[in-house]
Write an enzyme that holds these catalytic residues in place. Structure first.
Site, PDB file in Angstrom:
ATOM      1  CG  ASN A  19      -2.179  -8.832   8.504  1.00  0.00           C
ATOM      2  OD1 ASN A  19      -1.150  -8.054   8.093  1.00  0.00           O
ATOM      3  ND2 ASN A  19      -2.839  -9.545   7.569  1.00  0.00           N
TER       4      ASN A  19
ATOM      5  CD  GLU B  93      -1.061  -8.086  -0.287  1.00  0.00           C
ATOM      6  OE1 GLU B  93      -2.292  -8.116  -0.881  1.00  0.00           O
ATOM      7  OE2 GLU B  93      -0.759  -8.113   0.806  1.00  0.00           O
ATOM      8  CG  LEU B  94      -3.518  -2.169  -2.011  1.00  0.00           C
ATOM      9  CD1 LEU B  94      -4.202  -1.213  -3.059  1.00  0.00           C
ATOM     10  CD2 LEU B  94      -2.872  -1.561  -0.755  1.00  0.00           C
TER      11      LEU B  94
ATOM     12  CB  CYS C  37      -4.421  -9.400   2.456  1.00  0.00           C
ATOM     13  SG  CYS C  37      -2.892 -10.579   2.112  1.00  0.00           S
TER      14      CYS C  37
ATOM     15  CD  GLU D 114      -9.669  -7.055   3.471  1.00  0.00           C
ATOM     16  OE1 GLU D 114      -8.695  -7.724   3.357  1.00  0.00           O
ATOM     17  OE2 GLU D 114      -9.590  -5.675   3.172  1.00  0.00           O
TER      18      GLU D 114
END
Length: 484
Positions: free
Chosen positions: A153, A251-252, A285, A379
């Protein structure tokens, strides 16, 4: 020849130089499906060779003077500046970025390199007290070889924010970009550091699928894994790294909330909400995935947000002046539409959008939701803004925290009320009178709960903690006396 001319990288990957690969994959433009080039694909065996070479090269790189390492990072920042237009073109065409997002991402890359250029001169330890007659030191040393697995992204900056500090602190790096953005998230980084004077063998670019990612995690030489991506994949990487006794910085995902307090300026709040939900088609995110609006403003806010959504054009950002570009691929497009249609079937109402538009998705506003609907719980990673109302700040805090994620929250309105609400929120980041999408190279970045393992990116403290090991060192003027 241009800086990113495919004659350099076409059909190749970079591991101690650009190597031809028998396995190749197309580089595709998501807006049109056109082929932009072909990149070489690494294998698990290539990863093993790269890891061994990286471990060898890392020792010499770590022994390089801090001034020399800093010079490489500064030169990298200059090269990003010099070649910004060409890099932005790749971000537009390969990642589907609108032009402003591509410029923002390239600017972050420049700042990341200049910020990390200060790391080699940062204090690398401390003097400790000791009960014995000796000097006692805790010193930071490079971790060794760092594996970096980056997403599609923000492909450039989300890989670089680990690559740059790791290199600055004396590590070698194996970089595996997402296969869908192997040029803007991989070739760009390899070319920049190649031209900046980084010694051969210190940075390896290894495009590939999940098998290549697993090989990066499992290579014995890799001591730290830095992964940015989905929570399910992050869990698998964390589990595997734990078994191998490696550190994993994860980092999710996020399902970030924007809270609009009573008395807030609705027009400005709707502008903030639209930016938070629709920037880069919601494929961030930190995207605003939940809009919590006080009951006194919810109707006015929803109408204003829907008007914003209706005004945003969807199209090909390489050929049109549009606000929203394509989603990264057809699978993601259909997933987003499926979440919207499932929520509508459960009782939600569409106030704007809700339709596939070519390779993109129209900016969407949903109302009439309950907090158990898919568009609220999941999400989405698409340009969808679900709106619900709240009556008290206590209720708002409960709704915000009622999520498996905890990455970013925005609060709009009275600062005193917002500060009291912020104290009750479980989130890695809180922005008062801003939306949820924000990043600076010198600021700690990370989430809690299913959003990851905390702030492992940004600023000297986080970077030094992430990419070095602590060694205790003691020194006596003479050999100590012992009772044996």
């Amino acid at each position: 020849m241009t800086f990113l001319d495919s004659a350099v990288w076409g059909g190749k990957f970079c591991s101690d130089g650009w190597r031809h690969s028998p396995a190749r994959q197309p580089v595709t433009e998501p807006a049109t499906g056109d082929r932009l080039g072909t990149v070489g694909v690494a294998t698990a065996e290539d990863v093993d060779r790269a890891a061994a070479r990286a471990a060898e090269a890392q020792r010499a790189w770590a022994a390089t003077s801090p001034q020399r390492r800093a010079a490489v990072l500064r030169r990298a920042g200059e090269l990003f500046t010099e070649h910004a237009a060409e890099i932005e073109d790749w971000l537009v065409r390969e990642a589907g970025s609108v032009r402003s997002k591509a410029g923002f991402e390239t600017g972050l890359a420049i700042g990341e390199c200049f910020e990390c250029a200060a790391l080699p001169a940062h204090p690398q330890g401390e003097v400790l007290t000791s009960e014995d007659a000796r000097w006692s030191l805790a010193r930071r040393r490079p971790a060794g070889v760092v594996g970096v697995i980056a997403p599609f992204n923000f492909p450039l900056v989300l890989g670089l924010r680990s690559v740059a500090p790791a290199l600055a602190l004396g590590n070698a790096v194996l970089l595996k970009p997402d296969p869908r953005t192997a040029v803007s998230g991989g070739v760009v980084v390899a070319r920049i550091f190649e031209e900046a004077g980084l010694p051969a063998g210190v940075l390896h670019l290894l495009p590939g699928d999940g098998a290549v990612g697993r090989a990066v995690v499992e290579a014995p030489e890799v001591r730290v894994v830095s992964f940015t991506g989905s929570t399910p994949v992050g869990r698998a990487i964390g589990e595997r790294a734990g078994r191998l006794l490696k550190r994993a910085h994860l980092e999710l995902g996020g399902n970030n909330a924007l809270v609009v307090l009573p008395g807030a300026d609705v027009a400005r709040a709707a502008s903030a909400g639209a930016f938070g939900s629709y920037l880069h088609q919601g494929q961030i995110c930190m995207t605003t995935g939940r809009h919590l609006v006080h009951e006194s403003l919810v109707d006015e806010y929803t109408a204003a947000l829907a008007a914003k959504a209706d005004s945003l054009r969807v199209g090909d950002p390489a050929r049109e002046d549009v606000a929203l570009g394509p989603l990264i691929d057809r699978g993601q497009l259909e997933r987003v539409h499926g979440i919207v249609t499932d929520s509508v079937a459960a009782g939600a109402k569409i106030a704007a959008g809700g339709e596939i538009d070519g390779a993109g998705y129209r900016a969407t506003v949903l109302t009439g939701l309950t907090t158990d609907m898919p568009a609220w719980r999941e999400e989405i990673f698409g340009p969808v803004a679900p709106v619900v109302s709240f009556s008290t700040t206590e209720e708002a805090a409960r709704i915000v925290n009622d999520s498996e994620y905890g990455l970013s929250v925005g609060i709009l309105g009275d600062v005193g009320t917002a500060m009291r609400l912020a104290d009750r929120i479980d989130s890695g980041k809180v922005h008062i009178n801003e939306q949820t999408v924000s990043d600076e190279p010198n600021a700690p970045f990370g989430g809690v709960k299913a959003s990851g393992t905390g702030s492992r990116f940004g600023g000297p403290a986080a970077n030094v903690e992430a990419f070095t090991e602590t060694q205790w060192l003691t020194v006596r003027p003479d050999i100590a006396d012992y009772p044996f």
